[in-house]
Design a protein around this motif. Structure first.
Motif, PDB file in Angstrom:
ATOM      1  N   VAL A 151       0.843  -1.200   0.000  1.00 43.02           N
ATOM      2  CA  VAL A 151       0.000   0.000   0.000  1.00 43.02           C
ATOM      3  C   VAL A 151       0.875   1.245   0.000  1.00 43.02           C
ATOM      4  O   VAL A 151       0.708   2.148  -0.821  1.00 43.02           O
ATOM      5  CB  VAL A 151      -0.959   0.014   1.221  1.00 43.02           C
ATOM      6  N   ARG A 152       1.819   1.300   0.921  1.00 44.27           N
ATOM      7  CA  ARG A 152       2.717   2.469   1.024  1.00 44.27           C
ATOM      8  C   ARG A 152       3.537   2.641  -0.249  1.00 44.27           C
ATOM      9  O   ARG A 152       3.708   3.758  -0.738  1.00 44.27           O
ATOM     10  CB  ARG A 152       3.651   2.340   2.229  1.00 44.27           C
ATOM     11  N   ALA A 153       4.016   1.522  -0.803  1.00 46.43           N
ATOM     12  CA  ALA A 153       4.832   1.587  -2.015  1.00 46.43           C
ATOM     13  C   ALA A 153       4.016   2.100  -3.207  1.00 46.43           C
ATOM     14  O   ALA A 153       4.484   2.942  -3.980  1.00 46.43           O
ATOM     15  CB  ALA A 153       5.429   0.217  -2.326  1.00 46.43           C
ATOM     16  N   VAL A 154       2.789   1.607  -3.361  1.00 49.87           N
ATOM     17  CA  VAL A 154       1.933   2.038  -4.471  1.00 49.87           C
ATOM     18  C   VAL A 154       1.583   3.516  -4.332  1.00 49.87           C
ATOM     19  O   VAL A 154       1.606   4.268  -5.313  1.00 49.87           O
ATOM     20  CB  VAL A 154       0.654   1.165  -4.556  1.00 49.87           C
ATOM     21  N   GLU A 155       1.273   3.949  -3.119  1.00 51.20           N
ATOM     22  CA  GLU A 155       0.956   5.361  -2.912  1.00 51.20           C
ATOM     23  C   GLU A 155       2.138   6.247  -3.297  1.00 51.20           C
ATOM     24  O   GLU A 155       1.954   7.277  -3.936  1.00 51.20           O
ATOM     25  CB  GLU A 155       0.561   5.606  -1.444  1.00 51.20           C
ATOM     26  N   LYS A 156       3.317   5.813  -2.933  1.00 47.36           N
ATOM     27  CA  LYS A 156       4.510   6.591  -3.269  1.00 47.36           C
ATOM     28  C   LYS A 156       4.766   6.570  -4.782  1.00 47.36           C
ATOM     29  O   LYS A 156       5.057   7.594  -5.395  1.00 47.36           O
ATOM     30  CB  LYS A 156       5.713   5.986  -2.535  1.00 47.36           C
ATOM     31  N   TYR A 157       4.639   5.396  -5.375  1.00 46.30           N
ATOM     32  CA  TYR A 157       4.919   5.217  -6.799  1.00 46.30           C
ATOM     33  C   TYR A 157       3.946   6.014  -7.662  1.00 46.30           C
ATOM     34  O   TYR A 157       4.345   6.675  -8.621  1.00 46.30           O
ATOM     35  CB  TYR A 157       4.854   3.721  -7.158  1.00 46.30           C
ATOM     36  N   LEU A 158       2.653   5.959  -7.320  1.00 51.49           N
ATOM     37  CA  LEU A 158       1.629   6.642  -8.119  1.00 51.49           C
ATOM     38  C   LEU A 158       1.351   8.065  -7.633  1.00 51.49           C
ATOM     39  O   LEU A 158       0.608   8.798  -8.291  1.00 51.49           O
ATOM     40  CB  LEU A 158       0.315   5.843  -8.101  1.00 51.49           C
ATOM     41  N   ALA A 159       1.905   8.419  -6.492  1.00 51.69           N
ATOM     42  CA  ALA A 159       1.649   9.729  -5.868  1.00 51.69           C
ATOM     43  C   ALA A 159       0.144   9.933  -5.724  1.00 51.69           C
ATOM     44  O   ALA A 159      -0.416  10.971  -6.083  1.00 51.69           O
ATOM     45  CB  ALA A 159       2.300  10.854  -6.667  1.00 51.69           C
ATOM     46  N   LYS A 160      -0.508   8.902  -5.224  1.00 50.91           N
ATOM     47  CA  LYS A 160      -1.966   8.916  -5.065  1.00 50.91           C
ATOM     48  C   LYS A 160      -2.316   8.067  -3.845  1.00 50.91           C
ATOM     49  O   LYS A 160      -1.759   7.006  -3.638  1.00 50.91           O
ATOM     50  CB  LYS A 160      -2.611   8.335  -6.320  1.00 50.91           C
ATOM     51  N   SER A 161      -3.263   8.529  -3.067  1.00 54.86           N
ATOM     52  CA  SER A 161      -3.686   7.776  -1.878  1.00 54.86           C
ATOM     53  C   SER A 161      -4.537   6.579  -2.267  1.00 54.86           C
ATOM     54  O   SER A 161      -5.342   6.653  -3.203  1.00 54.86           O
ATOM     55  CB  SER A 161      -4.508   8.671  -0.943  1.00 54.86           C
ATOM     56  N   VAL A 162      -4.364   5.502  -1.533  1.00 53.59           N
ATOM     57  CA  VAL A 162      -5.176   4.304  -1.722  1.00 53.59           C
ATOM     58  C   VAL A 162      -6.442   4.474  -0.881  1.00 53.59           C
ATOM     59  O   VAL A 162      -6.367   4.762   0.319  1.00 53.59           O
ATOM     60  CB  VAL A 162      -4.392   3.038  -1.299  1.00 53.59           C
ATOM     61  N   SER A 163      -7.604   4.287  -1.504  1.00 48.96           N
ATOM     62  CA  SER A 163      -8.878   4.475  -0.810  1.00 48.96           C
ATOM     63  C   SER A 163      -9.349   3.231  -0.070  1.00 48.96           C
ATOM     64  O   SER A 163     -10.140   3.325   0.865  1.00 48.96           O
ATOM     65  CB  SER A 163      -9.957   4.899  -1.808  1.00 48.96           C
ATOM     66  N   GLY A 164      -8.894   2.078  -0.498  1.00 48.88           N
ATOM     67  CA  GLY A 164      -9.314   0.843   0.154  1.00 48.88           C
ATOM     68  C   GLY A 164      -8.400  -0.303  -0.223  1.00 48.88           C
ATOM     69  O   GLY A 164      -7.833  -0.331  -1.315  1.00 48.88           O
ATOM     70  N   VAL A 165      -8.254  -1.233   0.722  1.00 48.58           N
ATOM     71  CA  VAL A 165      -7.393  -2.398   0.501  1.00 48.58           C
ATOM     72  C   VAL A 165      -8.210  -3.650   0.812  1.00 48.58           C
ATOM     73  O   VAL A 165      -8.821  -3.754   1.879  1.00 48.58           O
ATOM     74  CB  VAL A 165      -6.135  -2.356   1.404  1.00 48.58           C
TER      75      VAL A 165
END
Length: 194
Positions: A151-165
């Protein structure tokens, strides 16, 4: 003659050997029979060695074949699990047919902290919101921990917050289920294994 028949014949000859030891056969007969017994015993031992080698070769081929098939089945299995839980996912706004792979390599380690680490996760975007979906046939604690890190890696990579996991699994270990809830990961599963 098969191995079983050979073994039974050797047992029969063993009875003859006992007669020799009991003194009912001459010394020359004893030596001849011992030599014949040794030859046949060595033949059986060599057959067993050959069978073991053949088994090991077959075992390696089966392992390679299953490994190759497993790689191809991975995505099919994920799609099948998503379809099994289609209704539960749709209630949460996730369309299984629109879940796609996101895979990237953290070349310099700036995203995950480990240079060259590959991040592989399924994502769904709906109404501009990003959802992560991890699919497993059986989810264990280490899968939950890895998903949380993704989750943290994807948020950093896409520069976008994850809304749900979402962790979607046919079976999930109780320990993994509890940990996922602690971390805010929603679990959709067939059963929880104690």
């Amino acid at each position: 003659m098969n191995l079983r028949e050979e073994f039974l014949r050797l047992l029969d000859e063993d009875r003859e050997f006992r007669l020799m030891v009991a003194g009912k056969l001459g010394y020359g007969d004893v030596l001849r029979r011992l030599e014949r017994h040794d030859r046949k015993f060595n033949k059986v031992v060599n057959e067993i060695k050959k069978l073991r080698e053949d088994f090991n070769k077959l075992s390696m081929r089966v392992e390679v074949t299953i490994g190759s098939m497993g790689r191809g089945w991975g995505e099919d299995l994920e799609r099948m699990v998503l379809e099994i839980f289609r209704e539960a996912l749709e209630k949460r706004g996730i369309e299984p047919g629109k879940v796609e792979k996101l895979r990237f390599t953290d070349r310099d380690g700036s995203i995950t902290g480990v240079r060259g680490r590959i991040v592989d996760v399924d994502v769904s975007v709906r109404d501009g919101k990003l959802y992560l979906v991890e699919v497993k046939s059986r989810a264990e604690l280490d899968h939950v921990e890895a998903l949380y890190e993704k989750v943290r890696a994807v948020e950093k990579y896409l520069a976008k917050s994850v809304s749900g996991v979402f962790l979607v699994a046919v079976n999930v270990d109780k320990e993994a289920y509890d940990r996922a809830r602690e971390l805010g990961i929603e679990v959709i599963c067939g059963s929880i294994i104690e």
